[in-house]
Design a protein around this motif. Structure first.
Motif, short mmCIF file in Angstrom:
data_model
loop_
_atom_site.label_atom_id
_atom_site.label_comp_id
_atom_site.label_asym_id
_atom_site.label_seq_id
_atom_site.Cartn_x
_atom_site.Cartn_y
_atom_site.Cartn_z
N GLY A 148 126.94 90.65 45.95
CA GLY A 148 126.85 91.76 45.01
C GLY A 148 126.19 93.01 45.56
N ARG A 187 136.63 100.22 47.44
CA ARG A 187 136.67 100.44 45.99
C ARG A 187 137.78 99.61 45.36
NH1 ARG A 187 132.99 104.14 44.46
NH2 ARG A 187 132.70 105.97 45.79
N LEU A 209 133.09 100.64 38.29
CA LEU A 209 133.54 99.80 39.40
C LEU A 209 134.99 99.40 39.21
CD1 LEU A 209 130.56 97.34 40.02
CD2 LEU A 209 131.53 98.95 41.65
N LEU A 242 136.68 96.02 45.20
CA LEU A 242 135.63 95.74 44.22
C LEU A 242 136.18 95.69 42.80
CD1 LEU A 242 132.69 97.93 45.51
CD2 LEU A 242 132.73 95.45 45.31
N ARG A 251 131.70 96.13 33.91
CA ARG A 251 132.12 96.70 35.20
C ARG A 251 132.95 97.96 35.00
NH1 ARG A 251 132.12 93.98 39.93
NH2 ARG A 251 134.22 94.68 40.38
N GLU A 258 128.52 96.05 45.52
CA GLU A 258 128.62 96.71 44.21
C GLU A 258 127.50 97.71 44.04
OE1 GLU A 258 128.47 93.88 41.09
OE2 GLU A 258 130.55 93.25 41.32
N HIS A 269 129.67 91.61 49.95
CA HIS A 269 130.59 91.48 48.82
C HIS A 269 130.27 90.23 48.03
CE1 HIS A 269 134.69 90.45 47.11
NE2 HIS A 269 134.37 91.59 46.56
#
Lengths: 146, 225, 247, 55, 201
Positions: free
Chosen positions: B82, B221, E50, B224, E45, B85, B79
């Motif tokens: 990155g 999710r 995301l 993030l 993003r 992601e 995390h």
């Protein structure tokens, strides 16, 4: 794979997983995880035949006698009794008048032969099931007597 | 099927490679397990009878705490830099990648504990049969610990005081696994059938194996966002 | 579109719910006071002395009500959490976090009053009985929920993370309960089992039910009060707050 | 009414400490919670006008 | 084609942007401009899926991005602020692993070749922790050469790069545009690229 198909597969997989889990839980119940049978249940013929099961209750006072290494004693829930035959060393905490759980099976002669005898760890305690069995039996006696 | 296995394998391999570069982390969990289990007899005294009685509980709690140790790091480094992601944006299923990471955690933290447990069980004078049961119960139970823990790790990702919070969140949820796992060994010590406990442990394993990665992905999710 | 659906969406917006809550609060406050007064009167002046436990049994009037509420509130919390995740409705998440502290307090009160009952009746403040242990774990689950939500700064993330946790928890509560029960049975049993129900006198039962209703009304009042605070805190920048809420 | 005296009522047949402890704890909790909520609300309301002045 | 309608983004209590609309056809690029903290990264993003916008929709080739997430991700390559590199692994390992997790297998030869192109000859087997900020950035950008994707979303791709690397990257971006690719990027320096749009937040 199309998203719709994928969703179907996922739902089916979820159902399958739930099914397997339910089967395992049921199997746990069938394998007699927790419950033991009381002498009353055995007298009513609820206990399984030719299959090992556990019996629980109190050791009736004055019923323990030995024949060599084989011990005989009576397990009671105060309304019905079951005679238990056990070959081996009884646990230290085994006392007359105390709670006991024995595992074994009923043979063709109708006698309960124990393969294991468990005394309760703490003398002052009694398994709740045994206690409630005793309570229920006493209740039944009370209502029957007068 | 390859849509599942290829990314899964990639994800497991990646985390194993990373773990291999961090050898100290690998050893820490195992060492912690050994130390905790060996400290308890010093605390309660060397009575063999008592030790045999409490051995299942001690070994299981030791295993539980050892796997908890690295739990917070399951997603935190990825995390922070990155990588997580990128995993979430991968054309491969994020859930499968996450399942791979959980599996890697189990391989790194769970399996060594499972392999070490019988050795430590010998110290508590357990019979060969009970050692088998102990190993089997841990083999079924440690994946459950990794799977439930991953949900907690995902929920506390990047949150203040994450480590303590993680323990508060997931230790209560560990109780069924602990009870059935230690219960199986205790039942065996008492000469009873272990089938019931093992069945329930397997039920927990099956349920958490299916729903764990899914819930974890959901929580990731959210983290993030 | 059909009208009820629109209505539902209308009330699920914080801006409309805020004044609605204000209208409901006096009613539930009154209900709480009234029911608590009747409940207390029954529990101290109407209900007879128990044959076995003497006057000590009167603890159950609050104990049972608190225990029921602690379990019930967790279920309601999980319901709102499910709503929050499936419909992404802001109010649902707020409701879930508004309920948690009250539920945690009842879980704690249930443990406290339980041990105050256990000491004279069982002779022990605490026994590792299935009920007690799982109630303790329920308390921990509440604490985890509150701790998680307060550790996350972004309210939307806090709502969703809390929702996941409470749903995982609500699936686990029955599993935990049964596992603890089985665990308990294989070892020495507790000396007294909660399952033996004393055949209860009618007045005692009434007292308990009315007490439970009072606690129920109290919980709703608290949830409404708290959800109003949460709405204000989160929507402070919105125009409607400036115009209407802070008269 | 089965209490003979006020003393009797408070003694609760020897269980006074436990019974009043339980009811007291509940009453305390259920009084403190609304008070805390009132304080919370006041703090928010006090903060809003200050914020508006700043902007 | 990437199209955005009525996008609103909120961070905490602050509304960053409201009612944002744009359409980005193939072979075009979008320059997202704005001061620090105005929501450039947040917008990027949101475009990747995301982050969730408060309101508004984003669609890629006519389909909302959340609907067929994996199809969209197949076309998308997002490079963020963070390097997504593991300090203890070499550039070669880092790239092989990240490509592997996206379902692409590239032999070490291909990966090394791409690293050479970005001026990282001789650094392939050095753990990333020994590399400078600019070199790390290049390792990350090497993914543009290795992973086919039609939509590039790049957050500050030119940060920490030297003149040669900037020129090389610009060249790569225009090559991508020529092959009907689409690019969204944020940058503080003006760019000399054809077929561009710009929005300022």
């Amino acid at each position: 794979m199309k998203p719709r198909h994928k969703r179907m597969v996922l739902i089916l997989a979820a159902l399958a997983v739930l099914g397997v889990a339910a089967m395992l839980v049921l199997n746990a119940f069938r394998s007699n995880l927790v419950f033991f049978y009381t002498p009353t249940q055995i007298a009513n013929g609820e206990a399984p035949h030719n299959k090992p099961f556990r019996i629980g209750g109190l050791v009736k006072t004055g019923t323990l006698h030995r024949d060599g290494v084989t011990a005989y004693f009576t397990v009671t829930d105060t309304s019905k009794d079951t005679i238990v035959k056990y070959t081996g060393i009884l646990p230290d905490l085994f006392r007359e008048g105390r709670g006991v759980v024995a595992e074994g099976r009923i043979g063709d002669d109708g006698q309960f032969t124990a393969s294991e005898v468990l005394a309760k760890h703490d003398e002052n305690y009694m398994p709740p099931e045994a206690k409630s069995a005793v309570d229920q039996a006493q209740q039944a006696m009370k209502t029957l007597k007068p | 099927m390859s849509a599942f296995f290829v990314p899964f394998k990639q994800s497991v391999q990646r985390d194993l490679l990373l773990a291999a570069r961090h050898k100290t982390e690998l050893i820490t969990a195992l060492f912690f397990f050994v130390i905790v289990v060996n400290l308890l007899p010093l605390g309660v005294g060397p009575d063999p009878e008592l030790l045999r009685k409490i051995a299942p509980g001690i070994l299981w709690i030791g295993a539980l705490l050892a796997t908890l140790l690295g739990m917070q790091r399951m997603f935190a480094p990825d995390h922070a830099d990155g990588t997580l992601e990128q995993m979430a944006l991968s054309p491969q299923s994020f859930t499968v990648l996450v399942a791979g990471k959980i599996t890697a955690h189990w391989l790194v933290a769970g399996v060594p504990v499972v392999l070490m447990a019988p050795l430590l069980g010998l110290q508590f004078d357990l019979s060969a049969r009970s050692l088998w049961v102990l190993t089997l119960s841990l083999l079924l139970g440690t994946p459950v610990l990794s799977l439930i823990g991953s949900v907690g790790a995902a929920l506390t990702l990047g949150v203040r005081g994450g480590g303590v919070l993680l323990s508060l969140l997931i230790l209560p949820l560990y109780i069924p696994a602990l009870i059935f796992g230690a219960g199986a060994v205790e039942a065996d010590l008492a000469g009873l059938s272990i089938e019931g406990h093992m069945s329930l442990l397997a039920a927990l394993a099956v349920l958490s194996a299916f729903f764990g990665p899914w819930v974890t992905t959901f929580a990731l999710r959210i983290a993030l966002e | 579109m059909n009208a009820p659906l629109i209505n539902w969406y209308k009330f699920s917006s914080p801006a409309t719910f805020y004044p609605l809550a204000a209208k409901l609060i006096p009613w539930f406050t009154a209900a709480t006071i009234l029911l608590a007064a009747v409940g207390l009167w029954i529990s101290f002046f109407v209900a007879p002395t128990d044959a076995q436990q003497g006057e000590g049994y009167r603890i159950i009037f609050v104990h049972v009500a608190a225990s029921w509420m602690s379990m019930f509130i967790y279920c309601v919390m999980a319901f709102w959490s499910a709503m929050c995740l499936s419909f992404n409705a802001r109010l649902s998440g707020m409701m879930a976090s508004a309920l948690a502290p009250t539920g945690a307090m009842f879980a704690f009160l249930s443990l406290l009053t339980g041990s105050l009952w256990g000491k004279p009746m069982w002779g022990a403040w605490w026994v590792w009985d299935a009920r007690l242990t799982s109630q303790l774990i329920l308390f921990f689950l509440y604490l985890g929920f509150i701790a998680l939500q307060s550790a996350i700064d972004d309210p939307r993330r806090a709502d969703k993370a809390g929702a996941i946790l409470s749903l995982v928890g609500v699936i686990n509560v029955p599993i935990i309960y049964f596992s603890v029960q089985w665990w308990n049975t294989l070892h020495q049993g507790a000396s007294v089992s909660m399952t033996k129900s004393p055949s209860m006198a009618q007045t005692m039962l009434w007292g308990m039910l009315i007490m439970a209703l009072a606690f129920w009304a109290y919980s709703i009042t608290m949830a409404l009060l708290r959800v109003r605070c949460i709405i204000l805190e989160r929507e402070m920048t919105n125009e409607w707050v400036k115009k209407n809420a802070l008269e | 009414m089965h209490w003979n005296s006020l003393n009797d009522f408070f003694a609760m047949g020897g269980y006074g400490l436990y019974v009043w402890g339980s009811f007291g704890a509940c009453a305390l909790g259920m009084l403190i919670e609304p008070l805390l909520l009132r304080a919370r609300r006041r703090a928010i309301v006090a903060r809003v006008p200050a914020k508006e002045l700043m902007e | 084609m990437l199209s955005v309608t009525q996008l609103t983004c909120q961070r905490g209590e602050r509304v960053l942007f409201e009612g944002l609309n744009f359409e980005l056809p193939e072979a075009q690029w979008l320059h997202v401009c704005g001061a620090n903290g105005c929501g450039k990264t947040s917008l990027l993003r949101i475009l990747t899926g995301l982050a969730e916008p408060v309101s508004g929709t984003i669609s890629w080739n006519g389909t909302a991005i959340g609907e067929k997430r994996e199809v969209f991700h197949e076309d998308l390559l997002y490079l963020g602020h963070q390097g997504a590199l593991k300090e203890e692994l070499t550039p070669l390992e880092n790239l092989t692993l990240s490509l592997g997790m996206e379902g692409y297998t590239r032999g070490p030869k291909d990966v090394a070749e791409a690293l050479h192109q970005f001026g990282l000859r001789g650094r392939e087997h050095l753990p990333v922790r020994f590399l400078s900020a600019g070199q790390r950035r290049r390792v990350l950008l090497t993914r543009l050469l290795l992973r086919p994707a039609r939509l590039w979303i790049l957050d500050e791709p030119f940060t920490a790069l030297d003149v040669h690397a900037v020129a090389f990257l610009t060249e790569k971006i225009s090559a991508h545009l020529e092959t009907q690719g689409t690019v969204v990027l944020t940058s503080h320096q003006p760019l000399t690229l054809a077929h561009g749009q710009a929005i300022t937040l």
